[in-house]
Motif scaffolding. Sequence first.
Motif, short mmCIF file in Angstrom:
data_model
loop_
_atom_site.label_atom_id
_atom_site.label_comp_id
_atom_site.label_asym_id
_atom_site.label_seq_id
_atom_site.Cartn_x
_atom_site.Cartn_y
_atom_site.Cartn_z
N TYR A 1 0.76 -1.36 -0.22
CA TYR A 1 0.09 -0.37 0.04
C TYR A 1 0.71 1.49 -0.17
O TYR A 1 0.31 2.30 -0.64
CB TYR A 1 -1.35 -0.03 1.18
N GLY A 2 2.42 1.24 -0.02
CA GLY A 2 2.86 2.19 0.55
C GLY A 2 2.92 2.70 -0.99
O GLY A 2 3.08 3.64 -1.44
N GLN A 3 2.95 1.73 -1.83
CA GLN A 3 3.73 1.87 -3.23
C GLN A 3 2.19 2.63 -4.48
O GLN A 3 2.16 3.25 -4.81
CB GLN A 3 3.75 0.67 -3.92
N GLU A 4 1.42 1.93 -3.31
CA GLU A 4 -0.07 2.86 -4.13
C GLU A 4 -0.27 3.65 -3.67
O GLU A 4 -0.76 4.83 -4.06
CB GLU A 4 -1.53 1.72 -2.94
N TYR B 1 -10.64 2.46 9.26
CA TYR B 1 -9.25 1.83 9.79
C TYR B 1 -8.70 1.60 8.81
O TYR B 1 -7.56 1.27 7.86
CB TYR B 1 -9.01 1.87 10.39
N TRP B 2 -9.26 0.06 8.26
CA TRP B 2 -8.98 -1.22 7.95
C TRP B 2 -9.00 -0.31 6.63
O TRP B 2 -9.17 -1.76 5.30
CB TRP B 2 -9.20 -2.39 7.94
N GLY B 3 -7.55 0.40 6.11
CA GLY B 3 -7.35 0.56 3.96
C GLY B 3 -6.21 1.74 4.26
O GLY B 3 -5.63 1.33 4.76
N THR B 4 -6.07 1.62 2.67
CA THR B 4 -4.79 2.65 2.40
C THR B 4 -5.17 3.97 2.98
O THR B 4 -5.72 4.90 2.04
CB THR B 4 -4.73 2.48 0.78
N PRO B 5 -4.25 4.04 3.93
CA PRO B 5 -3.99 5.92 3.97
C PRO B 5 -4.00 7.19 3.18
O PRO B 5 -3.18 6.66 2.26
CB PRO B 5 -2.99 6.00 5.07
N ILE B 6 -4.82 8.01 2.71
CA ILE B 6 -4.56 8.73 1.85
C ILE B 6 -3.47 9.19 2.32
O ILE B 6 -3.81 9.95 3.50
CB ILE B 6 -6.22 9.55 1.62
N PRO B 7 -2.48 9.32 1.38
CA PRO B 7 -1.03 9.96 1.33
C PRO B 7 -1.31 11.62 1.25
O PRO B 7 -0.78 12.39 0.38
CB PRO B 7 -0.27 9.58 0.03
N ILE B 8 -2.53 12.45 2.29
CA ILE B 8 -2.65 14.20 2.52
C ILE B 8 -2.17 15.00 3.64
O ILE B 8 -2.86 13.89 4.34
CB ILE B 8 -3.72 13.55 1.28
N LEU C 1 -8.20 4.76 1.59
CA LEU C 1 -9.02 4.70 0.09
C LEU C 1 -9.93 3.19 0.01
O LEU C 1 -10.23 2.05 1.18
CB LEU C 1 -7.95 4.57 -1.16
N ASP C 2 -10.59 3.34 -0.76
CA ASP C 2 -11.83 1.99 -2.03
C ASP C 2 -10.86 1.31 -1.56
O ASP C 2 -9.43 1.18 -2.49
CB ASP C 2 -12.48 2.52 -2.49
N THR C 3 -11.21 -0.44 -1.38
CA THR C 3 -10.60 -1.22 -1.87
C THR C 3 -11.07 -1.40 -3.07
O THR C 3 -9.36 -2.45 -3.54
CB THR C 3 -10.87 -2.45 -0.45
N PHE C 4 -11.41 -0.65 -3.81
CA PHE C 4 -11.76 -1.27 -5.64
C PHE C 4 -10.20 -0.64 -5.73
O PHE C 4 -9.58 -1.00 -7.27
CB PHE C 4 -12.27 -0.53 -6.07
N VAL C 5 -9.72 0.43 -5.40
CA VAL C 5 -8.55 0.72 -5.58
C VAL C 5 -7.17 -0.78 -5.42
O VAL C 5 -5.82 -0.01 -6.63
CB VAL C 5 -7.10 1.92 -4.70
N ASP C 6 -7.14 -0.88 -4.23
CA ASP C 6 -5.86 -2.31 -4.27
C ASP C 6 -6.29 -2.66 -5.16
O ASP C 6 -5.06 -3.33 -5.93
CB ASP C 6 -6.84 -2.67 -2.78
N SER C 7 -7.44 -3.04 -5.83
CA SER C 7 -7.69 -4.54 -6.98
C SER C 7 -7.51 -3.92 -8.15
O SER C 7 -7.24 -4.86 -9.10
CB SER C 7 -8.46 -5.34 -7.37
N SER C 8 -7.05 -2.77 -8.78
CA SER C 8 -6.62 -1.79 -10.01
C SER C 8 -5.59 -2.03 -10.35
O SER C 8 -5.31 -1.36 -11.36
CB SER C 8 -7.35 -0.39 -9.77
N TRP C 9 -4.94 -2.83 -9.66
CA TRP C 9 -3.21 -2.43 -10.04
C TRP C 9 -2.80 -3.74 -9.49
O TRP C 9 -1.70 -3.91 -9.95
CB TRP C 9 -2.49 -0.96 -9.41
N TYR C 10 -3.17 -4.04 -9.04
CA TYR C 10 -2.63 -5.49 -7.95
C TYR C 10 -2.34 -6.49 -9.19
O TYR C 10 -0.31 -7.52 -8.86
CB TYR C 10 -3.22 -6.61 -7.48
#
Length: 853
Positions: A133-136, A428-435, A493-502
Amino acid sequence: MASRFNPLKADAAWQKAWEENRTFAARDDSPKPKSYVLEMFPYPSGRIHMGHVRNYTMGDVLARFRRMKGMEVLHPMGWDAFGMPAENAAMEKKVHPGAWTRQNIATMKAQLKRLGFALDWTREIATCEPDYYGQEQALFLDLYEAGLVYRKESAVNWDPVDMTVLANEQVIDGRGWRSGALVERRKLNQWFLKITDFADDLLEGLKGLEHWPDKVKLMQENWIGKSEGLQFTWELSNGEGLTVYTTRPDTIFGASFVAIAADHPIAQGLAAGNPEVQAFIERCKQGGTTAAELETQEKLGWNTGLTAQHPFDESWQVPVYIANFVLMDYGTGAVFGVPAHDQRDFEFASKYGLEIRRVVSEGDKADPKFDGTEAYTGPGTLVNSHFLDGLDVVDAKREVIRRAEEGGWGTGSTVWRLRDWGVSRQRYWGTPIPIIHCEDCGPVGVPKDQLPVTLPEDVSFDVPGNPLDRHPTWKHVDCPKCGKPARRETDTLDTFVDSSWYFLRFASQPSDKPFDKAVAEQWLPVGQYIGGVEHAILHLLYARFFTRALRHIGRIDVAEPFAGLFTQGMVTHETYRADHVYTAEDLDGYEPRHQMTEQYWVSPEELDRRDDGLFVKGTNDPVTVGRIEKMSKSKKNTVDPEPIVDQYGADAVRWFMLSDSPPERDLEWSENGIEGAWRFVQRLWRLFDGLEAAEGEDKDLDRKLHRTIAGVAEDIEALTFNKAVAKLYELTAAIEKAKPSASRTAAIRTLVRVVAPMVPHIAEEAWAAMGETGMIADAAWPAVDPALLVDDEVTIAVQVNGKLRDTLVMPKGAAKDVVEAAALASDKIVRLLEGNAPRKIIVVPDRLVNIVA
């Protein structure tokens, strides 16, 4: 060889050998042609189910087959590991979401390994780990800098119990999919990805996806929803203008009301001095924002007292309502209603006694009074529409747009059903938005040398809502620009983001960036993607968008991530319901004390089959067999693969998953089915065990073998595994019936390789027992002799005066005079001719002899 195949021993031995030899680890530097086979990665919910087994077995057979065909195959596995279920588990079980998730991953990974899947575990990823998720986060910042990410206030589906935004698809019958709470419509600041910038490209790209199911492409096309229509302004009785957009300008003479959204500026203005309007607007917020919810919820309206003037008739006024089925985020936040030709408008007009006027004929119906029970939305000719009468719908649309543009009160335009992708989730259990939010600088991206922004471990789930909001220190940080105190974005982030580039990260996993462009492009696009049709719209659409967005910023030169797509059917099972009767004694202390029956679902493992019927084990509660349905935990009709593998072995389970039902259709699980698969595995073993040296040819068996090799190869590539299974049953039976010969021995040795992609453990065991070197997983697919694929004999029909009287088996290409002589020598033909010479003989080579007597 042992007289009986021991699957548990063979499974464990060969799975260990494959792992120790890194047999299925894909090499980026391999000179072989590359093939990327991928199944949609699972959510680590706790245990795999039979749906997983079927899905991954299909991909595994293809991956193993392509390796045997000389390809370097990438066949990876990972975990879609973020999401609400882990937070729910944290609240229910008092465990940390990370601990719950990682324990589930360990369990499911062990289960998958027991099925012998040819997976490259060296590339395993879990989206909940910082190295993913850091790369995301880095990709998110790249898109932010490119202007493809923005933040705005938007209407959302708010779950007041889970205290989070829900996607449209997570709202079911107006309630949150997990909490069951009535969903509220709220305004929140949300982060969005600009998927609408790519709408035209996403739609056009569907045309090139030749190896996708048509139904999936149609679903995406409808979701993107390109439509031509008219935007124009109604003049209101208070002097204001009200702009609407419609895709059906042809129905303009059927208008009976105009409706505006509850948060439309006109509605808000009316509410400012009117508590009743304000109360109605608050009521409108009780409901989802999904198209499905808008269609099915009760239609409510508030008559504003305003009227709107019809654009073609100054004397024609229609009432203006605030309505709960109109959303500010869709179009202009205002619509005009044509009840006869829109079901939503029909229900609204019926409720409030408004005119329902027919303007499109249904068959030969032209009466302006519409007397149907549902709106008519089909094709037809315009009626009761002045200058439009007699035109079809398409021409009528064009004519209204032409007149609107000519008159200067409207403009023809293209709109899209697709909306920008809201990716903010209050959990909580998702990729923190880096803003980072700074009062002076505004939103600022986290510097990339400070990534990953990791989730804090010391969080509490004692109360609903996002623990990141409540954390005493995590969100407090200095602004990277000005150094003043600021705060982190607490949405994830929505978990669909995680699966959009895996799939990109599977292809390339450098430590210093999300992926290496050159390495990833060696593998992409995914040659064959396999997964459930339930992901046909959102996951696939988001992945297609994300890949295009990365191409837009120069990260990769690939537009379509998945060249081939296959959507498999579900695994189904009978359902069972039991009746428990509470007696008066059971209910002692309760009123009224009378007999009561309670129904409950029963799992297959809880059944007790007695002579007098079906009961729940340990009770006298009778069980009723219900419908065959998709396996689900709620109805307890799931079958755990682990005890099945313990009893029958991995190969029998795999074989059953591939047999009987076409892979795109549902497969019913049955004990008889798995036992039949087990028996076939043992049949194979007996054949392999009976291998003996022999001499002599069996041309029929040779021909059957080579046709099976070719046919099974075609079926595997086409993913028609049930057809391949049928061919292998036929070949096995043919070998069993054949007499000892060199051909039979060769057929058995070849059969081992042909079944290897499907039942790899028994194939490895037999391969080794036959004294072959290396593993069969590394062996080549058997070569086909093209000559044996061609018939050298044909069956020729013999007719007398046009009626079939006999057949001949002749060498293919036999000369006409030879065929003619054979026909005339036939006993049946001799008897029919009774010594008379035929008047004429017609010979069609390799097909027909017609004797004219």
